[in-house]
Design a protein around this motif. Structure first.
Motif, PDB file in Angstrom:
ATOM      1  N   SER A 133       3.095 143.962  86.319  1.00 34.52           N
ATOM      2  CA  SER A 133       4.391 143.361  86.599  1.00 34.52           C
ATOM      3  C   SER A 133       5.320 144.455  87.094  1.00 34.52           C
ATOM      4  O   SER A 133       5.134 145.637  86.777  1.00 34.52           O
ATOM      5  CB  SER A 133       4.965 142.672  85.357  1.00 34.52           C
ATOM      6  N   GLN A 134       6.276 144.057  87.893  1.00 35.56           N
ATOM      7  CA  GLN A 134       7.235 145.009  88.446  1.00 35.56           C
ATOM      8  C   GLN A 134       8.555 144.282  88.666  1.00 35.56           C
ATOM      9  O   GLN A 134       8.576 143.209  89.261  1.00 35.56           O
ATOM     10  CB  GLN A 134       6.724 145.585  89.763  1.00 35.56           C
ATOM     11  N   HIS A 135       9.628 144.881  88.184  1.00 38.22           N
ATOM     12  CA  HIS A 135      10.949 144.337  88.453  1.00 38.22           C
ATOM     13  C   HIS A 135      11.493 145.004  89.704  1.00 38.22           C
ATOM     14  O   HIS A 135      11.403 146.219  89.860  1.00 38.22           O
ATOM     15  CB  HIS A 135      11.908 144.580  87.280  1.00 38.22           C
ATOM     16  N   PHE A 136      12.020 144.209  90.593  1.00 38.66           N
ATOM     17  CA  PHE A 136      12.646 144.705  91.815  1.00 38.66           C
ATOM     18  C   PHE A 136      14.130 144.379  91.727  1.00 38.66           C
ATOM     19  O   PHE A 136      14.500 143.215  91.558  1.00 38.66           O
ATOM     20  CB  PHE A 136      12.062 144.022  93.053  1.00 38.66           C
ATOM     21  N   GLY A 137      14.955 145.390  91.832  1.00 46.94           N
ATOM     22  CA  GLY A 137      16.407 145.195  91.809  1.00 46.94           C
ATOM     23  C   GLY A 137      16.989 145.489  93.178  1.00 46.94           C
ATOM     24  O   GLY A 137      16.287 145.816  94.132  1.00 46.94           O
ATOM     25  N   ARG A 138      18.297 145.386  93.246  1.00 46.88           N
ATOM     26  CA  ARG A 138      18.972 145.662  94.525  1.00 46.88           C
ATOM     27  C   ARG A 138      18.931 147.148  94.873  1.00 46.88           C
ATOM     28  O   ARG A 138      18.995 147.516  96.032  1.00 46.88           O
ATOM     29  CB  ARG A 138      20.407 145.175  94.453  1.00 46.88           C
TER      30      ARG A 138
END
Length: 163
Positions: A84-89
């Motif tokens: 899993s990977q969180h992508f932010g701005r």
């Protein structure tokens, strides 16, 4: 549906209830010791909106060519990894971010696949390996021995570690 690992997520950002499935393929070339993946990696999963970006959860699979570190037997095996990977701005410590409303799953999926490769593949847990003198595969036939140890120029080193 297979395709690119670049996913348009502009409509998911800030909408935690929004979810989209994806799948795609990417050609990889990975090597860890005697484990090699060279070819297609299939990735499938979902992206879910979060308050400040999107969360990608995925499973990646590929076929690896493995060589036993004890007996040198070669075989192909399917390798699977979940991630899993969180992508932010803004980019996180790994450098992953939403760019122009899109994310690229290629990097995180390749990272997880690399971590799933066995560092020291074994053809089976009880592999006996090769005879260090003659190279006989001890899994398929016994080794009959190799005469007196004193014939070896290294026989004198044997006593070096006696207690």
């Amino acid at each position: 549906m297979s395709g690119s690992l670049i996913i348009d997520v502009a409509d998911l950002i800030g909408h935690p209830e929004a979810v989209r499935e994806f799948s795609g393929d990417h050609s990889v070339s990975l090597r860890l010791g005697e484990a090699v993946i060279k070819g297609p990696m299939h990735v499938k999963g979902e992206v879910r909106g979060t308050i400040d970006g999107v969360l990608a959860r995925f499973t990646t699979t590929s076929e690896a060519h493995l060589t036993c570190v004890r007996c040198l037997t070669e075989w192909d095996a399917d390798i699977e990894a979940k991630g899993s990977q969180h992508f932010g701005r803004k980019p996180d410590e790994d450098g992953y971010a939403i760019e122009e409303g899109r994310i690229d799953i290629t990097g995180p999926a390749t990272d997880e696949m690399a971590l799933a490769l066995p560092a020291a593949p074994l053809c089976r847990p009880d592999c006996k390996g090769l005879c260090p003198i003659c190279g006989t595969d001890l899994n398929s036939e016994p080794c009959d021995g190799h005469g007196e140890e004193s014939d070896s120029p290294f026989a004198v080193l044997k006593d070096l570690f006696d207690s």
